[in-house]
Design an enzyme around this catalytic site. Structure first.
Site, PDB file in Angstrom:
ATOM      1  N   ASP A 184      35.114 -32.995  67.788  1.00 47.86           N
ATOM      2  CA  ASP A 184      34.756 -32.859  66.375  1.00 47.86           C
ATOM      3  C   ASP A 184      35.014 -31.415  65.918  1.00 47.86           C
ATOM      4  OD1 ASP A 184      33.699 -33.644  63.935  1.00 47.86           O
ATOM      5  OD2 ASP A 184      31.613 -33.289  64.521  1.00 47.86           O
ATOM      6  N   HIS A 185      35.539 -31.263  64.718  1.00 48.50           N
ATOM      7  CA  HIS A 185      35.801 -29.931  64.148  1.00 48.50           C
ATOM      8  C   HIS A 185      36.528 -28.989  65.102  1.00 48.50           C
ATOM      9  CE1 HIS A 185      33.740 -30.575  60.373  1.00 48.50           C
ATOM     10  NE2 HIS A 185      32.739 -31.126  61.035  1.00 48.50           N
ATOM     11  N   HIS A 211      31.885 -36.754  56.634  1.00 49.86           N
ATOM     12  CA  HIS A 211      31.110 -35.780  57.408  1.00 49.86           C
ATOM     13  C   HIS A 211      29.800 -35.489  56.678  1.00 49.86           C
ATOM     14  CE1 HIS A 211      33.896 -34.131  60.563  1.00 49.86           C
ATOM     15  NE2 HIS A 211      34.684 -34.967  59.912  1.00 49.86           N
ATOM     16  N   GLY A 212      28.863 -34.886  57.426  1.00 51.69           N
ATOM     17  CA  GLY A 212      27.606 -34.481  56.802  1.00 51.69           C
ATOM     18  C   GLY A 212      26.714 -35.663  56.465  1.00 51.69           C
ATOM     19  N   ASN A 216      29.896 -39.224  60.333  1.00 51.50           N
ATOM     20  CA  ASN A 216      29.427 -38.245  61.329  1.00 51.50           C
ATOM     21  C   ASN A 216      27.978 -37.874  61.054  1.00 51.50           C
ATOM     22  OD1 ASN A 216      32.190 -38.249  61.748  1.00 51.50           O
ATOM     23  ND2 ASN A 216      32.293 -36.046  62.095  1.00 51.50           N
TER      24      ASN A 216
END
Ligand code: 13P
Length: 283
Positions: A81-82, A212-213, A234
């Site tokens: 991730d990221h 996301h978030g 996510n």
């Protein structure tokens, strides 16, 4: 079994649900996520964020994810991730992560394209899928009905439809994280999600969309995202919050008991999200 997200997304898009991508930071969270998915008989995207390397190195994260993923009775994708740089992304691919994210969303468009394209060329040649982000999901931004219009004008925040179409064509990316109103971490209020933009992106793009978030974004918002075009959501912060809530105020003298209680709370929170997102039609 360890798989890429390709098969998972094909099924989820056909059936109209999202898969939870929970971020793990140690062996407890990793094992809890997989066991919970097995309990409900649903797929899971086990995610490890590069920023969490202070808790777990990439090698440690891979070893744990591979161990629990391979012996799982449900499909498990092991996702970086990221990913912040090509070196780490390539390292994750070489190690055996089945899915990687290159996040160059804070960089100018052309740079995002160049980095994403290179990540795709490298990963695809090795059977690994790639997620990128266009528009930028920040941290702690509070998007409300008052500032939403102004934020919409800012091309770097909300994902632009035409730009996204061009980005997908130019990079060959497999899935795209879009910015439609969420933010990483805790909010001061419930964010306003731009569903109109979500629908436009869903209709314009042939690849799965990622949100996301997820933490604190509002149950109704998240359920709608999961059933109206988002394939993967996510979540990280809410699991840590659930763990703290479960143990705070208790006068523990036994660390082992504290950890078990925290793990149970994390598992319950994940079950809640599997059901909310209709993951694998979880009952
Ligand atoms: P939250 O911590 O806000 O759930 O965000 C998680 C995330 O998007 C990880 O990529």
């Amino acid at each position: 079994m360890l798989v890429t997200t390709k098969e998972m997304f094909e099924k989820s898009r056909k059936e109209g649900y999202a898969i939870v991508a929970p971020d793990y930071w140690d062996s407890n969270s990793c094992r809890t996520y997989v066991e919970t998915a097995e309990e409900l008989g649903v797929p899971v995207i086990l995610s490890f964020a590069q920023a969490h390397q202070d808790m777990l190195s990439l090698e440690e994260a891979f070893t744990l994810g591979k161990f629990y993923g391979e012996k799982a009775s449900v499909p498990v994708a092991l996702h970086l991730d990221h990913g912040q740089d090509l070196e780490t992304v390539k390292k994750a691919v070489d190690m055996g992560f089945t899915s990687v994210m290159i996040d160059a969303s804070a960089k100018p468009y052309e740079e995002n394209v160049t980095l994403t394209r290179e990540a795709c060329e490298y990963a695809h040649a090795r059977g690994v899928v790639v997620e990128a982000e266009l528009g930028h999901v920040g941290s702690g931004d509070v998007i409300t009905s008052e500032n939403m219009e102004a934020l919409r004008e800012d091309k770097n925040i909300y994902t632009e439809v035409e730009m996204a179409k061009k980005f997908v064509e130019e990079t060959g990316v497999d899935s795209l994280a879009v910015s439609i109103g969420t933010s990483h971490g805790l909010y001061k209020g419930t964010p306003v999600i731009d569903f109109e933009r979500l629908h436009e992106l869903r209709d314009a793009l042939a690849i799965p969309l990622v949100l996301h978030g997820g933490s604190g974004s509002g149950d109704e918002n998240l359920e709608r995202c999961a059933t109206e075009g988002i394939s993967k959501i996510n979540v990280f912060t809410d699991f840590t919050v659930a763990a703290i809530e479960a143990v705070k105020g208790e006068d523990y003298i036994n660390w082992y008991k504290l950890m078990k209680d925290a793990n149970s709370a994390i598992s319950e929170k994940l079950k809640f999200y599997f059901r909310l997102f209709h993951t694998g039609k979880a009952g």
